[in-house]
Design a protein around this motif. Structure first.
Motif, PDB file in Angstrom:
ATOM      1  N   ARG A   1     -24.965  30.875 -34.114  1.00  0.00           N
ATOM      2  CA  ARG A   1     -24.002  31.956 -33.951  1.00  0.00           C
ATOM      3  C   ARG A   1     -24.658  33.297 -34.236  1.00  0.00           C
ATOM      4  O   ARG A   1     -25.347  33.470 -35.238  1.00  0.00           O
TER       5      ARG A   1
ATOM      6  N   LYS B   1     -27.226  23.328 -29.730  1.00  0.00           N
ATOM      7  CA  LYS B   1     -26.350  24.473 -29.541  1.00  0.00           C
ATOM      8  C   LYS B   1     -26.948  25.707 -30.190  1.00  0.00           C
ATOM      9  O   LYS B   1     -27.520  25.627 -31.292  1.00  0.00           O
TER      10      LYS B   1
ATOM     11  N   ASN C   1     -23.460  33.064 -24.001  1.00  0.00           N
ATOM     12  CA  ASN C   1     -22.557  31.937 -23.709  1.00  0.00           C
ATOM     13  C   ASN C   1     -21.093  32.328 -23.910  1.00  0.00           C
ATOM     14  O   ASN C   1     -20.215  31.913 -23.152  1.00  0.00           O
ATOM     15  N   ARG C   2     -20.831  33.102 -24.942  1.00  0.00           N
ATOM     16  CA  ARG C   2     -19.448  33.533 -25.211  1.00  0.00           C
ATOM     17  C   ARG C   2     -18.937  34.461 -24.098  1.00  0.00           C
ATOM     18  O   ARG C   2     -17.771  34.381 -23.706  1.00  0.00           O
TER      19      ARG C   2
ATOM     20  N   ASP D   1     -26.143  32.755 -27.931  1.00  0.00           N
ATOM     21  CA  ASP D   1     -24.738  32.488 -28.278  1.00  0.00           C
ATOM     22  C   ASP D   1     -23.822  33.575 -27.718  1.00  0.00           C
ATOM     23  O   ASP D   1     -22.746  33.292 -27.196  1.00  0.00           O
TER      24      ASP D   1
END
Length: 377
Positions: free
Chosen positions: A6, A3, A14-15, A11
């Motif tokens: 953050r 993954k 993806n958000r 990231d």
């Protein structure tokens, strides 16, 4: 693939992709996980956590379905109540706003297959009033059965009924004041007519009283006085001097329960001493009792019977009852001014009473109808 950390560009990308609603076929209700594509959904199905949830659901599937159905129903009704209240609304409008929440319960996890089926079920169970319109679909309106809401509605209805009752009472009082004024004028005219006939019979000239004319600008004062009279009508009645109304020969009803034989019974006034009257029982002629006039009330006879005027300028006069008006609490009486002259006037129920008629003796009846013919027949 690990993954993304953050704050990294991966990231953040993806958000941004995960924002908003995704396709329903890539959502797992058991795990409450939304996948972005078919590959992600396939990987989720093969995961160990998803397999554990399937084993739990296989042990008691109805429990999970009932739980999801109850949550869906509560959230849907809460939105319908808070957003539209008891207004009529299209079911699809409510559902579109409900699914705007990303964490909502999906309908494919409940016991209802379609929105139309769910709407019909709401109508059958009494949660809402549902109706179908051709070309548009189902409409529903929430039925609020909250105890606080019902109590508030009862209070509002009670307040509205009280206001209507007060308005009706005020209008009735105004109408009664107007009718009292008309009745007073009619009685005054009858009284003046009687005085004129009496003076003409004696050979004197009758001079009618001249009504005072209001000066310019006094009309406003008279209207103010009339309004004050309406508001302080009860006070004026209390301050008014008591007037004796009992008349000899009138039939009255006894309200006092001090004597059981006279309670709610009728009698006629034999003698008057101030505000007290000697009443003789109609059914028990030997019983004579003295009562205060506050313990007596008038008796209204049938139309066509004789009455005695108890109050006013025409007191002690007799007349014939012509009409009874229950809603207005008054009667129309043809008053005998002289042997040849009569006039009609309205009186309240407490201003007239039935006149006592003495029973004819057997001798007088025998003159009209021979007793022998009655016995032979």
């Amino acid at each position: 693939m690990p993954k993304a950390e953050r704050g990294t560009p991966k990231d953040i990308a993806n958000r941004q992709k995960a924002k908003g609603l995704q396709k329903l076929r890539w959502y797992c209700q058991m795990c409450e996980k939304q996948c972005r594509d078919e590959n992600g959904f396939k990987c989720h199905i093969m995961s160990e956590s998803h397999q554990r949830q399937l084993l739990l659901c296989a042990q008691n599937p109805n429990q999970f379905q009932d739980k999801f159905s109850k949550t869906f129903l509560d959230d849907f009704l809460y939105l319908l109540k808070r957003r539209w209240g008891t207004k009529r609304v299209w079911n699809n409008t409510v559902y579109n706003e409900y699914i705007m929440d990303r964490d909502h319960i999906h309908m494919n996890a409940t016991k209802w297959l379609t929105l139309s089926e769910f709407t019909e079920w709401l109508g059958k169970e009494g949660y809402a009033e549902c109706d179908y319109q051709d070309g548009k679909g189902w409409f529903l309106a929430y039925i609020d059965r909250d105890p606080q809401t019902l109590a508030r509605k009862k209070e509002i209805e009670k307040m509205m009924r009280k206001q209507d009752r007060e308005e009706d009472e005020q209008n009735f009082k105004i109408d009664m004041l107007i009718k009292e004024g008309k009745m007073k004028e009619a009685r005054e005219e009858a009284y003046l007519k009687e005085q004129r006939n009496r003076m003409e019979a004696q050979g004197d000239t009758f001079i009618a009283p001249v009504a005072k004319k209001c000066k310019f600008g006094e009309e406003k004062k008279t209207t103010q006085i009339a309004s004050i009279e309406i508001k302080s009508n009860q006070k004026l009645k209390v301050l008014a001097k008591p007037v004796r109304w009992v008349q000899v020969g009138a039939v009255v009803k006894v309200k006092s329960n001090s004597i059981a034989e006279f309670h709610k019974q009728k009698g006629f006034v034999k003698e008057v001493n101030g505000f007290r009257a000697v009443v003789q029982h109609l059914k028990l002629p030997k019983m004579k009792v003295q009562f205060h006039e506050d313990d007596l009330e008038t008796v209204i006879p049938q139309v066509g019977r004789e009455v005695v005027i108890m109050k006013g300028d025409l007191a002690k006069k007799t007349g014939v009852l012509k009409e009874i008006r229950q809603k207005e609490f008054c009667v129309l009486v043809e008053v005998k001014l002289t042997e040849d002259e009569t006039t009609e006037a309205f009186f309240k129920f407490d201003e007239v009473s039935k006149k006592h008629e003495k029973k004819k003796k057997v001798e007088e009846l025998a003159k009209i109808v021979p007793i022998e013919s009655v016995i032979n027949s």
